[in-house]
Motif scaffolding. Structure first.
Motif, PDB file in Angstrom:
ATOM      1  N   LYS A  16       0.845  -1.184   0.000  1.00 55.99           N
ATOM      2  CA  LYS A  16       0.000   0.000   0.000  1.00 55.99           C
ATOM      3  C   LYS A  16       0.889   1.245   0.000  1.00 55.99           C
ATOM      4  O   LYS A  16       2.077   1.178   0.305  1.00 55.99           O
ATOM      5  N   ILE A  17       0.284   2.391  -0.301  1.00 56.15           N
ATOM      6  CA  ILE A  17       1.008   3.662  -0.282  1.00 56.15           C
ATOM      7  C   ILE A  17       0.748   4.366   1.044  1.00 56.15           C
ATOM      8  O   ILE A  17      -0.397   4.485   1.486  1.00 56.15           O
ATOM      9  N   TYR A  18       1.825   4.831   1.671  1.00 58.49           N
ATOM     10  CA  TYR A  18       1.737   5.607   2.902  1.00 58.49           C
ATOM     11  C   TYR A  18       2.425   6.940   2.649  1.00 58.49           C
ATOM     12  O   TYR A  18       3.471   6.997   2.008  1.00 58.49           O
ATOM     13  N   GLU A  19       1.839   8.017   3.167  1.00 56.89           N
ATOM     14  CA  GLU A  19       2.380   9.350   2.917  1.00 56.89           C
ATOM     15  C   GLU A  19       2.966   9.934   4.195  1.00 56.89           C
ATOM     16  O   GLU A  19       2.405   9.800   5.287  1.00 56.89           O
ATOM     17  N   GLY A  20       4.112  10.605   4.054  1.00 52.89           N
ATOM     18  CA  GLY A  20       4.750  11.257   5.187  1.00 52.89           C
ATOM     19  C   GLY A  20       6.258  11.220   5.056  1.00 52.89           C
ATOM     20  O   GLY A  20       6.812  10.400   4.322  1.00 52.89           O
ATOM     21  N   PRO A  21       6.961  12.112   5.745  1.00 53.13           N
ATOM     22  CA  PRO A  21       8.422  12.120   5.702  1.00 53.13           C
ATOM     23  C   PRO A  21       8.993  10.923   6.457  1.00 53.13           C
ATOM     24  O   PRO A  21       8.308  10.303   7.279  1.00 53.13           O
ATOM     25  N   TRP A  22      10.269  10.621   6.171  1.00 55.27           N
ATOM     26  CA  TRP A  22      10.941   9.530   6.888  1.00 55.27           C
ATOM     27  C   TRP A  22      11.060   9.913   8.359  1.00 55.27           C
ATOM     28  O   TRP A  22      11.706  10.877   8.728  1.00 55.27           O
ATOM     29  N   GLY A  23      10.411   9.156   9.184  1.00 59.38           N
ATOM     30  CA  GLY A  23      10.403   9.416  10.622  1.00 59.38           C
ATOM     31  C   GLY A  23       9.860   8.206  11.336  1.00 59.38           C
ATOM     32  O   GLY A  23       9.696   7.136  10.753  1.00 59.38           O
ATOM     33  N   LYS A  24       9.549   8.369  12.604  1.00 58.69           N
ATOM     34  CA  LYS A  24       9.157   7.224  13.417  1.00 58.69           C
ATOM     35  C   LYS A  24       7.919   6.513  12.857  1.00 58.69           C
ATOM     36  O   LYS A  24       7.858   5.279  12.844  1.00 58.69           O
ATOM     37  N   SER A  25       6.943   7.274  12.400  1.00 55.31           N
ATOM     38  CA  SER A  25       5.715   6.659  11.893  1.00 55.31           C
ATOM     39  C   SER A  25       5.999   5.727  10.714  1.00 55.31           C
ATOM     40  O   SER A  25       5.501   4.599  10.665  1.00 55.31           O
ATOM     41  N   ILE A  26       6.796   6.195   9.754  1.00 61.41           N
ATOM     42  CA  ILE A  26       7.130   5.381   8.589  1.00 61.41           C
ATOM     43  C   ILE A  26       8.089   4.267   8.979  1.00 61.41           C
ATOM     44  O   ILE A  26       7.944   3.123   8.552  1.00 61.41           O
ATOM     45  N   GLN A  27       9.077   4.599   9.804  1.00 60.17           N
ATOM     46  CA  GLN A  27      10.043   3.594  10.231  1.00 60.17           C
ATOM     47  C   GLN A  27       9.363   2.410  10.919  1.00 60.17           C
ATOM     48  O   GLN A  27       9.713   1.261  10.688  1.00 60.17           O
ATOM     49  N   ASP A  28       8.395   2.702  11.765  1.00 64.08           N
ATOM     50  CA  ASP A  28       7.690   1.637  12.475  1.00 64.08           C
ATOM     51  C   ASP A  28       6.970   0.709  11.500  1.00 64.08           C
ATOM     52  O   ASP A  28       6.898  -0.504  11.718  1.00 64.08           O
ATOM     53  N   LYS A  29       6.438   1.270  10.430  1.00 62.79           N
ATOM     54  CA  LYS A  29       5.747   0.448   9.429  1.00 62.79           C
ATOM     55  C   LYS A  29       6.732  -0.434   8.674  1.00 62.79           C
ATOM     56  O   LYS A  29       6.449  -1.599   8.388  1.00 62.79           O
TER      57      LYS A  29
END
Length: 218
Positions: A16-29
């Motif tokens: 799936k596509i997730y939007e947002g800068p590289w940070g904890k939220s994306i890193q956790d995914k």
């Protein structure tokens, strides 16, 4: 990671596509994902996602076995279902990797086995060399038999992710694979499938056995 705000992440085998800068939220995914890649635009991310939708990444062994059985039972003339694998043991000190493939094809209304094994020798030969060689040799064998369609199963993600362009082929070994496979795909229809390894899928186990034999013979 700078400038990348759109991420195609495969979680629970569903990209799936997730939007947002590289940070904890994306890193956790990404920590719980099978694979992922970042993009600077949504258009590029959607293009990558569309490529992934053409891939078969079924992860339940029983379903893979069922799908393969159905393909074998419904083989048409000119078609082959084949599993490929590579083998490498770091502890042996060998500068070689084993490869093997096993499957069934139909020609002139007869179903026959398609199998072979061998090894790649030389400094730097590792598991990926075996995986790549097995896939390329299996497709070439199908071409040599005059077949028209290959259902190619592998338990190494990168092969199909390189082939569809989701992973960039930056290293020489991956560039070699992409270039050679594109040449083969101009001669025969190839469909990639991912198969979980070491889960009792008969063709996968046989390909693994052949790859290990190839390594032992190096």
């Amino acid at each position: 990671m700078a400038g990348k705000n759109f991420w195609v992440i495969c979680i629970d085998y569903q990209p799936k596509i997730y939007e947002g800068p590289w940070g904890k939220s994306i890193q956790d995914k990404t920590k719980g994902s099978q694979f992922y890649r970042g993009f600077t635009s949504r258009a590029d991310a959607e293009a990558a996602l569309n490529k992934l939708r053409d891939l078969d990444i079924e992860h339940v062994p029983a379903k893979v076995r069922q799908n393969v059985e159905e393909k074998e039972n419904n083989l048409q003339n000119g078609q082959v279902v084949v599993f490929t694998d590579g083998s490498f043991k770091n502890s042996t000190g060998k500068q070689a990797a084993g490869w093997g493939y096993y499957g069934k094809y139909k020609k002139n209304d007869e179903i026959n086995p398609l199998e072979d094994h061998g090894n790649v020798k030389g400094k730097g030969a590792r598991q990926v060399n075996g995986e790549i060689t097995a896939a390329l040799n299996a497709v070439q064998a199908a071409i040599d038999l005059g077949l028209q369609k290959v259902d190619l199963y592998c338990d190494f993600w990168n092969l199909m992710l390189w082939d569809c362009g989701f992973y960039e082929s930056k290293k020489e070994v991956s560039q070699h694979f992409v270039n050679q496979m594109k040449n083969l795909e101009s001669q025969i229809e190839v469909h990639f499938h991912w198969s979980p390894g070491h889960t009792g899928i008969p063709y996968n186990e046989k390909a693994d056995e052949l790859a290990k034999r190839g390594f032992d013979e190096a």
